[in-house]
Design a protein around this motif. Structure first.
Motif, PDB file in Angstrom:
ATOM      1  N   LEU A  33       0.831  -1.205   0.000  1.00  0.00           N
ATOM      2  CA  LEU A  33       0.000   0.000   0.000  1.00  0.00           C
ATOM      3  C   LEU A  33       0.860   1.247   0.000  1.00  0.00           C
ATOM      4  O   LEU A  33       1.948   1.266   0.571  1.00  0.00           O
ATOM      5  N   GLN A  34       0.318   2.276  -0.643  1.00  0.00           N
ATOM      6  CA  GLN A  34       0.972   3.579  -0.616  1.00  0.00           C
ATOM      7  C   GLN A  34       0.635   4.282   0.689  1.00  0.00           C
ATOM      8  O   GLN A  34      -0.349   3.959   1.351  1.00  0.00           O
ATOM      9  N   ARG A  35       1.449   5.249   1.007  1.00  0.00           N
ATOM     10  CA  ARG A  35       1.164   6.141   2.116  1.00  0.00           C
ATOM     11  C   ARG A  35      -0.214   6.780   1.923  1.00  0.00           C
ATOM     12  O   ARG A  35      -0.505   7.308   0.839  1.00  0.00           O
ATOM     13  N   GLY A  36      -1.053   6.694   2.954  1.00  0.00           N
ATOM     14  CA  GLY A  36      -2.373   7.321   2.865  1.00  0.00           C
ATOM     15  C   GLY A  36      -3.480   6.370   2.429  1.00  0.00           C
ATOM     16  O   GLY A  36      -4.659   6.728   2.497  1.00  0.00           O
ATOM     17  N   GLN A  37      -3.134   5.159   2.004  1.00  0.00           N
ATOM     18  CA  GLN A  37      -4.175   4.209   1.589  1.00  0.00           C
ATOM     19  C   GLN A  37      -4.720   3.439   2.784  1.00  0.00           C
ATOM     20  O   GLN A  37      -3.963   3.051   3.675  1.00  0.00           O
ATOM     21  N   ASP A  38      -6.043   3.205   2.753  1.00  0.00           N
ATOM     22  CA  ASP A  38      -6.669   2.437   3.829  1.00  0.00           C
ATOM     23  C   ASP A  38      -6.549   0.940   3.577  1.00  0.00           C
ATOM     24  O   ASP A  38      -6.731   0.480   2.450  1.00  0.00           O
ATOM     25  N   VAL A  39      -6.261   0.202   4.642  1.00  0.00           N
ATOM     26  CA  VAL A  39      -6.223  -1.259   4.547  1.00  0.00           C
ATOM     27  C   VAL A  39      -7.645  -1.797   4.649  1.00  0.00           C
ATOM     28  O   VAL A  39      -8.061  -2.669   3.898  1.00  0.00           O
ATOM     29  N   PHE A  40      -8.386  -1.262   5.613  1.00  0.00           N
ATOM     30  CA  PHE A  40      -9.825  -1.536   5.674  1.00  0.00           C
ATOM     31  C   PHE A  40     -10.503  -0.334   6.292  1.00  0.00           C
ATOM     32  O   PHE A  40      -9.852   0.514   6.906  1.00  0.00           O
ATOM     33  N   ARG A  41     -11.830  -0.284   6.137  1.00  0.00           N
ATOM     34  CA  ARG A  41     -12.561   0.879   6.613  1.00  0.00           C
ATOM     35  C   ARG A  41     -13.676   0.480   7.570  1.00  0.00           C
ATOM     36  O   ARG A  41     -14.198  -0.628   7.509  1.00  0.00           O
ATOM     37  N   ALA A  42     -14.027   1.412   8.445  1.00  0.00           N
ATOM     38  CA  ALA A  42     -15.144   1.194   9.357  1.00  0.00           C
ATOM     39  C   ALA A  42     -16.398   0.859   8.558  1.00  0.00           C
ATOM     40  O   ALA A  42     -16.569   1.337   7.437  1.00  0.00           O
ATOM     41  N   TYR A  43     -17.231   0.027   9.119  1.00  0.00           N
ATOM     42  CA  TYR A  43     -18.512  -0.407   8.561  1.00  0.00           C
ATOM     43  C   TYR A  43     -18.357  -1.482   7.482  1.00  0.00           C
ATOM     44  O   TYR A  43     -19.337  -2.110   7.090  1.00  0.00           O
ATOM     45  N   GLU A  44     -17.128  -1.694   6.994  1.00  0.00           N
ATOM     46  CA  GLU A  44     -16.943  -2.750   6.011  1.00  0.00           C
ATOM     47  C   GLU A  44     -17.105  -4.121   6.655  1.00  0.00           C
ATOM     48  O   GLU A  44     -16.825  -4.300   7.834  1.00  0.00           O
ATOM     49  N   LYS A  45     -17.506  -5.079   5.844  1.00  0.00           N
ATOM     50  CA  LYS A  45     -17.481  -6.470   6.268  1.00  0.00           C
ATOM     51  C   LYS A  45     -16.034  -6.850   6.534  1.00  0.00           C
ATOM     52  O   LYS A  45     -15.143  -6.515   5.744  1.00  0.00           O
ATOM     53  N   SER A  46     -15.790  -7.529   7.630  1.00  0.00           N
ATOM     54  CA  SER A  46     -14.423  -7.957   7.883  1.00  0.00           C
ATOM     55  C   SER A  46     -14.166  -9.243   7.111  1.00  0.00           C
ATOM     56  O   SER A  46     -15.008 -10.140   7.058  1.00  0.00           O
ATOM     57  N   THR A  47     -13.021  -9.326   6.492  1.00  0.00           N
ATOM     58  CA  THR A  47     -12.739 -10.503   5.674  1.00  0.00           C
ATOM     59  C   THR A  47     -11.578 -11.296   6.253  1.00  0.00           C
ATOM     60  O   THR A  47     -11.789 -12.282   6.946  1.00  0.00           O
ATOM     61  N   GLU A  48     -10.355 -10.819   6.022  1.00  0.00           N
ATOM     62  CA  GLU A  48      -9.236 -11.601   6.544  1.00  0.00           C
ATOM     63  C   GLU A  48      -8.448 -10.800   7.577  1.00  0.00           C
ATOM     64  O   GLU A  48      -8.611  -9.595   7.704  1.00  0.00           O
ATOM     65  N   VAL A  49      -7.587 -11.505   8.287  1.00  0.00           N
ATOM     66  CA  VAL A  49      -6.710 -10.867   9.258  1.00  0.00           C
ATOM     67  C   VAL A  49      -5.493 -10.294   8.529  1.00  0.00           C
ATOM     68  O   VAL A  49      -4.920 -10.951   7.677  1.00  0.00           O
ATOM     69  N   VAL A  87     -16.437 -10.719  14.781  1.00  0.00           N
ATOM     70  CA  VAL A  87     -17.234  -9.513  14.584  1.00  0.00           C
ATOM     71  C   VAL A  87     -17.461  -9.369  13.095  1.00  0.00           C
ATOM     72  O   VAL A  87     -16.548  -9.559  12.305  1.00  0.00           O
ATOM     73  N   ASP A  88     -18.682  -9.062  12.709  1.00  0.00           N
ATOM     74  CA  ASP A  88     -18.954  -9.108  11.273  1.00  0.00           C
ATOM     75  C   ASP A  88     -18.582  -7.825  10.532  1.00  0.00           C
ATOM     76  O   ASP A  88     -18.299  -7.861   9.357  1.00  0.00           O
ATOM     77  N   ARG A  89     -18.578  -6.718  11.267  1.00  0.00           N
ATOM     78  CA  ARG A  89     -18.205  -5.462  10.603  1.00  0.00           C
ATOM     79  C   ARG A  89     -17.167  -4.714  11.421  1.00  0.00           C
ATOM     80  O   ARG A  89     -17.218  -4.692  12.647  1.00  0.00           O
ATOM     81  N   MET A  90     -16.241  -4.071  10.740  1.00  0.00           N
ATOM     82  CA  MET A  90     -15.219  -3.286  11.411  1.00  0.00           C
ATOM     83  C   MET A  90     -15.856  -2.055  12.053  1.00  0.00           C
ATOM     84  O   MET A  90     -16.794  -1.485  11.509  1.00  0.00           O
TER      85      MET A  90
END
Lengths: 252, 252
Positions: A33-49, A87-90
DNA sequence: CGATCTGTTGATGCTCATCAAATCCAGTGG
DNA sequence: CCACTGGATTTGATGAGCATCAACAGATCG
């Protein structure tokens, strides 16, 4: 390549060769990932660790009015979201603040690990407990210390963790955090952050040069910030930084 | 007698009869504490897991200068320290703020439970994740909201949790917290807490009578505090309070 | 080499801390 | 039943710490 993770887990207990292999097997493809990119976001379905392997990241929440509150700084080896299996959502987001690489582990593989590797499970669990403990200390920091002590306390924490992560072995560490981000973490504005840093520099506690933070007087900044590293639970950690530090100063 | 714990865990998933029995078996003797007594203290060796059955408690840390920072309010059914199995010393303290009863579970029994009851293990694990999530929201609260919004936000959280714990089914809840304790949790002085409460009363948002807190305008206090209950992860929770609330208002 | 992000500095005002005194209230004992 | 007591709350006056707004200086980068 998964060395940072192993180094992290070994702050809890040594990893056997078998366990290293087990980890290597379940680790999925590496994301860059570049600087400033999100790995995951709030409210998203959680997928992998996700596991941070290189670079720095922040855990954060954003309020409706756009104010960002940083909840943690992540260093190489840190687990980003072990929550995923339950937990199903972040409820928060995670952002790379430098170019960074992450490994991912699928839910199934994590479940398999829990079933087949009790010792590793305990190490993952321990890592979560430490995250929680750090959160508690941040609450104390923001809730009851002045701005300058807050920042000094964070610096102490980051040096101690950077050292445990093998990022440094003296009183200097790479420091990619902007004053805006520092303010977002400490609950103050970037303007006031600037003034606080000036103060800490003038006091001879720290100095900055080409994106590195130097702790100039470890003993004094520790006592200034009331830093007590017990909450980091790094009991199994290795020797102290060189210079004016000693093991007892760092880990007691 | 362990109903509060079961009620708590069932916010994650239903408990089978077998699981209820398993819980009942491992629950040790019940401790009764007076208001103001500590259940455990920071730096102490951790021994057994405590479960709050009746009354209220606070999790807190004390800084060197004697300042108290409250980290959580615990309601009946809440697990106090699942940490115990992995961390050798507590990094914070826990205090009863009303006369309270606690059940204890030995380390061995917890380990046995983890080995034999995977579903219950997951529920315990979930409970820890929720604690951590609440900590994150508290950090946002203290780090980025004004004093009056902070307090309002806490009231929203407590009503929602009290309702999930079966302590109430309308917009009123028992409220044993002094203004000093409220200030210690919100990072403000008791003097300012008093002024904030006066403000919230004058705004018609809340009122107090004989140790109960009444939320007078749920919709308005929720939007005033920017309260978003997702972080409590009470997805499996039951119907809404009566009065001017509705399920979607409470849990969305 | 301008464009943009980051850091610095100054002026002003609001939020909350601090200190102090008064009031209220629940409990306790005469 | 009333007087006493210690904790909890309220209110006022003053000041410190930090936010806000604004302008500018350095960095960094295409």
């Amino acid at each position: 390549m998964i060395e940072p993770l192993i180094k992290r887990l070994e702050n809890f207990q040594p990893c056997t060769l078998d366990e290293r292999c087990a980890l290597k097997e379940i680790l999925g493809p590496v994301k860059r990932l570049q600087r400033g990119q999100d790995v995951f976001r709030a409210y998203e379905k959680s997928t992998e660790v996700n596991v941070l392997l290189e670079g720095w990241a922040t855990r954060y929440k954003m309020t409706k009015d756009g104010h960002v509150q940083t909840l943690a700084f992540l260093l190489p080896g840190d687990l980003c979201n072990i929550h995923v299996t339950l937990v199903d959502r972040m409820d928060h987001s995670l952002c790379a603040i430098t170019p960074a690489t992450f490994a991912s582990i699928t839910r199934e593989n994590i479940e398999k690990l829990y079933a087949s590797q009790p010792r590793l499970s305990r190490a993952f669990f321990w890592s979560m407990l430490v995250d929680e403990s750090i959160l508690r200390e941040w609450l104390v920091n923001i809730g009851s210390r002045s701005a300058s002590k807050r920042v000094a306390h964070l610096f102490c924490e980051l040096l101690t963790r950077a050292w445990a992560a093998g990022l440094t072995d003296d009183h200097s560490l790479p420091f990619p955090i902007t004053q805006q981000q520092l303010g977002d973490a400490m609950g103050i504005t970037s303007v006031h952050t600037s003034r606080v840093l000036t103060y800490l520099r003038n006091e001879g506690l720290v100095c900055f040069h080409n994106h590195h933070l130097d702790i100039l007087d470890w003993a004094r900044i520790k006592s200034f910030a009331e830093f007590e590293p017990a909450y980091l639970h790094l009991a199994n950690a290795a020797p102290a930084p060189a210079g004016n530090g000693s093991l007892s100063q760092l880990t007691r």
